[in-house]
Scaffold this motif. Structure first.
Motif, PDB file in Angstrom:
ATOM      1  N   THR A   1       8.581   9.481   1.393  1.00  0.00           N
ATOM      2  CA  THR A   1       8.878   8.575   2.496  1.00  0.00           C
ATOM      3  C   THR A   1       8.742   9.354   3.797  1.00  0.00           C
ATOM      4  O   THR A   1       9.091  10.537   3.870  1.00  0.00           O
TER       5      THR A   1
ATOM      6  N   ALA B   1      10.545   3.344   7.972  1.00  0.00           N
ATOM      7  CA  ALA B   1      10.188   4.305   6.932  1.00  0.00           C
ATOM      8  C   ALA B   1       8.983   3.782   6.167  1.00  0.00           C
ATOM      9  O   ALA B   1       8.969   2.630   5.724  1.00  0.00           O
ATOM     10  N   ARG B   2       7.950   4.616   6.062  1.00  0.00           N
ATOM     11  CA  ARG B   2       6.769   4.257   5.284  1.00  0.00           C
ATOM     12  C   ARG B   2       6.732   5.080   4.006  1.00  0.00           C
ATOM     13  O   ARG B   2       7.258   6.190   3.959  1.00  0.00           O
ATOM     14  N   GLU B   3       6.099   4.530   3.007  1.00  0.00           N
ATOM     15  CA  GLU B   3       6.012   5.203   1.714  1.00  0.00           C
ATOM     16  C   GLU B   3       4.585   5.680   1.479  1.00  0.00           C
ATOM     17  O   GLU B   3       3.627   4.935   1.680  1.00  0.00           O
TER      18      GLU B   3
ATOM     19  N   GLU C   1       9.601   8.774   7.916  1.00  0.00           N
ATOM     20  CA  GLU C   1      10.244   7.907   8.906  1.00  0.00           C
ATOM     21  C   GLU C   1       9.677   8.201  10.279  1.00  0.00           C
ATOM     22  O   GLU C   1       9.649   9.347  10.724  1.00  0.00           O
TER      23      GLU C   1
END
Length: 247
Positions: A214, A226-228, A216
């Motif tokens: 993740t 937050a991106r994964e 952020e």
């Protein structure tokens, strides 16, 4: 000439073109031009509604990254403004999987969301010519437009060749890209590079084939997102939930 079909084509919502592309290029994603759609809000909403709520629609369209978030927000706006009877809004929502960024970013488009080269040309020539021009006036104005654009291109080329951009970081990548990119594109790259240094990826899970992180980002309108990032070890391929650079 390229032999492979394009991954994406962007056009307006012409039904004949939609049928033709589906028939001739069945494996190409047909995206509708967002510029054409957004331009029509002022036509299909009354003046007061457009003044008070167009900004809400734009934020809903451009700032939400999840399709479900977009759908919920759109419904909220429509309900708040009592626009359930607006046939045009209903029609563009029914086709939202063809033009809303949250639904179409799975296909890499280099940031394009409209058939912008055509539209930018239209906008340029509209500054110089009109349907009231006589034929000779049109030719003169057309030539002036081309000359004006040519001079702008020469000025940009002069900057790219003779002026070195200011480097922010002691990184070889930044130095290399400063030599390759035009000034305009380099500044975009530089901003992305700078932003990448203030994020911290965190490993959240891992197995034999994948790693998932993740990342952020900084606050945007007071909200941290937050991106994964999923990394496939076998193919050495990483995919981000934001999908800005997906290919």
């Amino acid at each position: 000439m390229p032999t492979n079909n394009p991954k994406m084509i962007i056009t307006d919502q012409d039904p004949t073109m939609t049928k033709a592309i589906a028939h001739s290029l069945p494996n190409t994603f047909h995206r509708y031009c967002s510029w054409h759609i957004l331009e029509k809000f002022s036509t299909y909403l009354n003046a007061i509604t457009y003044r008070d709520f167009y900004k809400d629609f734009r934020q809903c369209i451009w700032e939400l990254e999840c399709p479900m978030e977009f759908e919920r927000k759109w419904e909220t706006i429509v309900e708040k403004v009592s626009l359930y009877d607006n046939d045009w809004l209903r029609s563009i929502f029914e086709m939202h999987k063809r033009w809303v960024p949250a639904n179409v970013n799975h296909i890499f488009s280099a940031g394009m969301s409209s058939n912008q080269r055509v539209e930018s040309s239209h906008a340029l020539f509209k500054k110089y010519v009109s349907k009231k021009n006589l034929l000779m006036d049109f030719i003169l104005q057309f030539n002036r437009t081309v000359a004006h654009q040519h001079n702008k291109d020469l000025a940009a080329d002069h900057v790219d060749i003779n002026e070195k951009p200011l480097l922010k970081l002691p990184l070889e990548m930044e130095k290399q890209m400063a030599k390759i990119y035009t000034r305009k594109i380099f500044l975009k790259f530089q901003d992305e590079l700078w932003q990448s240094l203030i994020t911290m990826p965190q490993l959240v899970r891992e197995n034999d084939t994948h790693k998932v992180y993740t990342v952020e980002s900084g606050p945007h309108d007071g909200v941290h997102r937050a991106r994964e990032i999923a990394y496939d070890k076998g193919s050495n391929y990483a995919s981000c939930s934001f999908k800005k650079f997906e290919s």
